[in-house]
Design an enzyme around this catalytic site. Structure first.
Site, PDB file in Angstrom:
ATOM      1  N   ASP A 180     -16.907 -12.435   9.060  1.00 30.62           N
ATOM      2  CA  ASP A 180     -15.476 -12.177   8.915  1.00 30.62           C
ATOM      3  C   ASP A 180     -15.004 -11.430  10.159  1.00 30.62           C
ATOM      4  O   ASP A 180     -15.134 -10.214  10.246  1.00 30.62           O
ATOM      5  CB  ASP A 180     -15.223 -11.374   7.638  1.00 30.62           C
ATOM      6  CG  ASP A 180     -13.747 -11.012   7.458  1.00 30.62           C
ATOM      7  OD1 ASP A 180     -12.949 -11.302   8.376  1.00 30.62           O
ATOM      8  OD2 ASP A 180     -13.403 -10.426   6.413  1.00 30.62           O
ATOM      9  N   TYR A 195       0.819  -1.217   0.000  1.00 26.77           N
ATOM     10  CA  TYR A 195       0.000   0.000   0.000  1.00 26.77           C
ATOM     11  C   TYR A 195       0.852   1.265   0.000  1.00 26.77           C
ATOM     12  O   TYR A 195       0.553   2.209   0.729  1.00 26.77           O
ATOM     13  CB  TYR A 195      -0.951  -0.013   1.216  1.00 26.77           C
ATOM     14  CG  TYR A 195      -2.184  -0.843   0.967  1.00 26.77           C
ATOM     15  CD1 TYR A 195      -3.278  -0.294   0.304  1.00 26.77           C
ATOM     16  CD2 TYR A 195      -2.250  -2.167   1.369  1.00 26.77           C
ATOM     17  CE1 TYR A 195      -4.404  -1.061   0.046  1.00 26.77           C
ATOM     18  CE2 TYR A 195      -3.373  -2.935   1.107  1.00 26.77           C
ATOM     19  CZ  TYR A 195      -4.453  -2.367   0.445  1.00 26.77           C
ATOM     20  OH  TYR A 195      -5.566  -3.121   0.195  1.00 26.77           O
ATOM     21  N   TYR A 254     -14.568  -4.710   3.461  1.00 28.26           N
ATOM     22  CA  TYR A 254     -13.188  -5.104   3.154  1.00 28.26           C
ATOM     23  C   TYR A 254     -12.946  -6.508   3.692  1.00 28.26           C
ATOM     24  O   TYR A 254     -13.074  -6.747   4.889  1.00 28.26           O
ATOM     25  CB  TYR A 254     -12.157  -4.140   3.757  1.00 28.26           C
ATOM     26  CG  TYR A 254     -10.745  -4.593   3.446  1.00 28.26           C
ATOM     27  CD1 TYR A 254     -10.202  -4.381   2.178  1.00 28.26           C
ATOM     28  CD2 TYR A 254      -9.997  -5.283   4.374  1.00 28.26           C
ATOM     29  CE1 TYR A 254      -8.926  -4.840   1.863  1.00 28.26           C
ATOM     30  CE2 TYR A 254      -8.723  -5.756   4.075  1.00 28.26           C
ATOM     31  CZ  TYR A 254      -8.191  -5.518   2.824  1.00 28.26           C
ATOM     32  OH  TYR A 254      -6.940  -5.990   2.503  1.00 28.26           O
ATOM     33  N   LYS A 279      -6.046 -11.718  12.254  1.00 25.78           N
ATOM     34  CA  LYS A 279      -5.211 -10.671  12.870  1.00 25.78           C
ATOM     35  C   LYS A 279      -4.774 -10.929  14.324  1.00 25.78           C
ATOM     36  O   LYS A 279      -3.606 -11.088  14.580  1.00 25.78           O
ATOM     37  CB  LYS A 279      -5.897  -9.324  12.726  1.00 25.78           C
ATOM     38  CG  LYS A 279      -5.871  -8.903  11.261  1.00 25.78           C
ATOM     39  CD  LYS A 279      -6.400  -7.539  11.015  1.00 25.78           C
ATOM     40  CE  LYS A 279      -6.097  -7.105   9.594  1.00 25.78           C
ATOM     41  NZ  LYS A 279      -7.287  -6.810   8.790  1.00 25.78           N
TER      42      LYS A 279
HETATM   43  C1  LIG Z   1      -7.378  -7.298   7.334  1.00 25.42           C
HETATM   44  C2  LIG Z   1      -8.645  -7.965   7.008  1.00 25.42           C
HETATM   45  C3  LIG Z   1      -8.697  -9.064   6.139  1.00 25.42           C
HETATM   46  C4  LIG Z   1      -7.476  -9.559   5.409  1.00 25.42           C
HETATM   47  O1  LIG Z   1      -6.508 -10.073   6.276  1.00 25.42           O
HETATM   48  P1  LIG Z   1      -4.989 -10.181   5.780  1.00 25.42           P
HETATM   49  O2  LIG Z   1      -4.325 -10.994   6.837  1.00 25.42           O
HETATM   50  O3  LIG Z   1      -4.470  -8.782   5.711  1.00 25.42           O
HETATM   51  O4  LIG Z   1      -4.995 -10.859   4.452  1.00 25.42           O
HETATM   52  C5  LIG Z   1      -9.905  -9.688   5.944  1.00 25.42           C
HETATM   53  N1  LIG Z   1     -11.017  -9.266   6.556  1.00 25.42           N
HETATM   54  C6  LIG Z   1     -11.022  -8.210   7.395  1.00 25.42           C
HETATM   55  C7  LIG Z   1     -12.286  -7.797   8.065  1.00 25.42           C
HETATM   56  C8  LIG Z   1      -9.837  -7.510   7.635  1.00 25.42           C
HETATM   57  O5  LIG Z   1      -9.846  -6.436   8.430  1.00 25.42           O
END
Ligand SMILES: *Cc1c(COP(=O)(O)O)cnc(C)c1O
Length: 421
Positions: free
Chosen positions: A234, A15, A142, A263
Site C-alpha cells: 500500500d 474526522y 492504516y 495521494k
Molecule cells: C490515506 C491512506 C489510505 C486511504 O486513502 P484515502 O484516499 O484517504 O481513502 C490508504 N492507505 C494509506 C497507507 C494511506 O495513508
C-alpha cells in the site's frame, strides 16, 4: 454571512467532532507551499494537505494540462471505452514501477485502491478453485476508511464502533531483528489459509509515522512469497517520493504482487486511485467463465481530467529539479533532527526520506487524543504553519517545492514551541 458561518450551517467535516471543534479556516487561494485565507494570511502547508500535495498548490503546469483535458473530454464510461490519458498514465507509471507490475486498475481514492487490491487477492484464489480467505496485516496499520480497508487496518478508537462487523485479519508486529524468526513461523503456520499480506512499506503514516527497517520487511516479503502468500504494498502514502526514492518499494529487493496508489498520484489536484498488479494476478481472471470477472468499478473510474492531472504531476515529478528538492528536504530535515533530538521535551525523532517525525514527551502515553496535540496545532496555526500532530507526534511532510526559508521558519517555530509550550 461569513464563509465560516455558512460552512457551520451546512457542512459536516471529516474526522471532526462538530460540537467542540474550532471553526474551520477558510482558504481561498494557494500558491507553492502557501495556502491563503481571505485576509491574505499565508499558512505554510507543512502536511501537504493530508499528504496529497507534492508540487505545491494551484501549480500552473498542472492547471494548464487539466484545463486542456477539460475542454477536450471531461469523462467517459470506462467499461467498453477507453481514452488516451488513462492509457498514457498507465504506460508511464508501469515503466517506473517494479518491473513485475504489468496491469493498472483505476479507482477514485486510496481506500478504493485498497478495496480493489483485496478483491484481486481473494478472487485470485477463488478463481483457481483453492480459496484462501484470511489476510495478514500489521498491527497499527492504516489502509483507509471503507469497510474492507478498515478491516485490514489495526483495530483502534477509529474502528471500535464497527469492530464486530469487520472481517477477521491476522495482525502481526512490525518486523525487527529480534522477532523476525517468530513472525516467519507464524506465517508458515497460517499459510494454507492466507490469501495475502498487506502492508505500508517502511512507514506507517496514520498510526504516527512509525518506521521500520527495509531489511526485515524484505525478509518477511520473501518468506510470504515462498509460502505462496500474495503481497500488497500500500503505497498510497509512501508513493511519489516521500521516502526519498520514487516509491518505497524501490528500497526493497522483493517485488510486491500488487501495489496501491493515490495521494501523490495527481500531485494533490484531483481524486484518483490506482491498483497495479503482476501478470499472474491478471491472468487468474482470464476465463470463458464470466463469473471469474473482477466485478468492480466506480462511476468515475479513470476520469480523464484526473488522469491528465496525474500525467502533468508525473512530468513534474520526473524533472531532475524535483529529485534535487527531495534530496534538499531530506538533508535539511536530517540537520534539524540532529539539532533537537536531545531536547528534554523530545522523546525521539525519526526520519524516512522527506518525512520527519518528532515524538514529544507527555505525562500520558503516546495517543492520538493527547491534549498536547491541540496546543501544538493551534500554536503553529497561529504562526501561519499547518502542522497536524498525530497525538504527541509532530511530523513535517512538505510539498517538495517548499523553500529553504519556509523550512527554516517551520524549524524555528518548532524550537520556540519546545521552549514555550
Ligand atoms: C490515506 C491512506 C489510505 C486511504 O486513502 P484515502 O484516499 O484517504 O481513502 C490508504 N492507505 C494509506 C497507507 C494511506 O495513508
Amino acid at each position: 454571512m461569513s464563509l465560516i458561518n455558512r460552512d457551520l450551517k451546512v457542512i459536516w467535516h471529516p474526522y471532526t467532532q462538530m460540537k467542540t471543534a474550532l471553526p474551520p479556516v477558510p482558504i481561498v487561494r494557494g500558491e507553492g507551499a502557501c495556502l491563503y485565507d481571505e485576509n491574505g494570511k499565508c499558512y505554510i502547508d507543512a502536511v501537504s494537505s493530508w499528504w496529497v500535495n507534492i508540487h505545491g498548490h494551484a501549480h500552473p503546469y498542472i492547471a494548464k494540462k487539466v484545463a486542456e483535458q477539460l475542454n477536450k473530454l471531461e469523462h467517459v464510461i470506462f467499461a467498453g471505452f477507453t481514452h488516451p490519458a488513462a492509457i498514457e498514465l498507465a504506460e508511464r507509471l508501469l515503466q517506473i514501477l517494479p518491473d513485475n507490475q504489468q496491469k493498472a486498475f483505476y479507482s477514485d481514492n486510496g481506500s478504493t485502491a485498497v478495496e480493489v487490491a483485496i478483491k484481486m487477492c481473494l478472487q485470485y484464489w477463488h478463481n483457481q478453485g483453492k480459496p484462501r480467505t484470511k489476510m495478514l496485516a500489521f498491527k497499527n496499520a492504516y489502509h483507509g476508511d471503507t469497510f474492507g480497508a478498515m478491516a485490514v487496518s489495526g483495530r483502534s478508537a477509529f474502528t471500535a464502533v464497527f469492530d464486530n462487523l469487520l472481517f477477521e485479519v491476522e495482525f502481526i508486529d512490525l518486523p525487527n531483528e529480534s522477532n523476525i524468526q517468530s513472525l516467519k513461523s507464524q506465517i508458515s503456520n497460517l499459510k494454507s489459509d492466507l490469501a495475502c499480506f498487506i502492508f505500508e512499506p517502511l512507514v506507517q503514516g496514520a498510526s504516527g509515522m512509525l518506521m521500520y527497517e527495509t531489511e526485515y520487511l524484505d525478509q518477511l516479503m520473501a518468506h510470504c512469497r515462498n509460502e505462496g502468500v500474495l503481497l500488497i504494498a500500500d503505497e498510497v502514502f509512501t508513493g511519489f517520493g516521500r521516502t526519498g526514492k520514487p516509491f518505497a518499494c524501490d528500497h526493497l529487493s522483493t517485488q510486491p504482487d500488487i501495489m496501491c496508489f493515490s495521494k501523490g498520484l495527481t500531485g494533490g489536484t484531483m481524486a484518483l486511485g490506482l491498483t497495479t498488479c503482476a501478470q499472474s494476478i491478471y491472468d487468474a481472471f482470464l476465463s470463458d467463465d464470466r463469473l471469474k470477472t473482477l466485478f468492480h468499478g466506480h462511476s468515475y473510474t479513470a476520469n480523464p481530467v484526473a488522469c491528465s492531472a496525474g500525467l502533468a504531476s508525473l512530468d513534474l515529478f520526473l524533472e531532475p529539479a524535483t529529485q534535487a528538492n527531495i534530496d534538499r528536504i531530506v538533508n535539511s530535515h536530517r540537520q534539524f533532527a540532529l539539532k533537537i533530538k536531545d531536547h528534554p521535551r523530545i522523546r525521539t525523532t525519526r526520519q524516512t526520506g522527506t518525512i520527519l517525525a518528532m515524538e514529544w514527551e507527555t505525562d500520558t502515553d503516546t495517543s492520538y487524543f493527547s491534549s498536547l496535540r491541540d496546543k501544538l496545532y493551534l500554536y503553529f496555526l497561529d504562526a501561519g504553519i499547518i502542522l497536524r500532530p498525530l497525538g504527541n507526534i509532530l511530523y513535517i511532510l512538505p510539498p517538495y517545492c517548499i523553500t529553504n526559508d519556509q523550512l527554516s521558519y517551520i524549524y524555528s517555530k518548532i524550537e520556540s514551541a519546545l521552549e514555550e509550550l
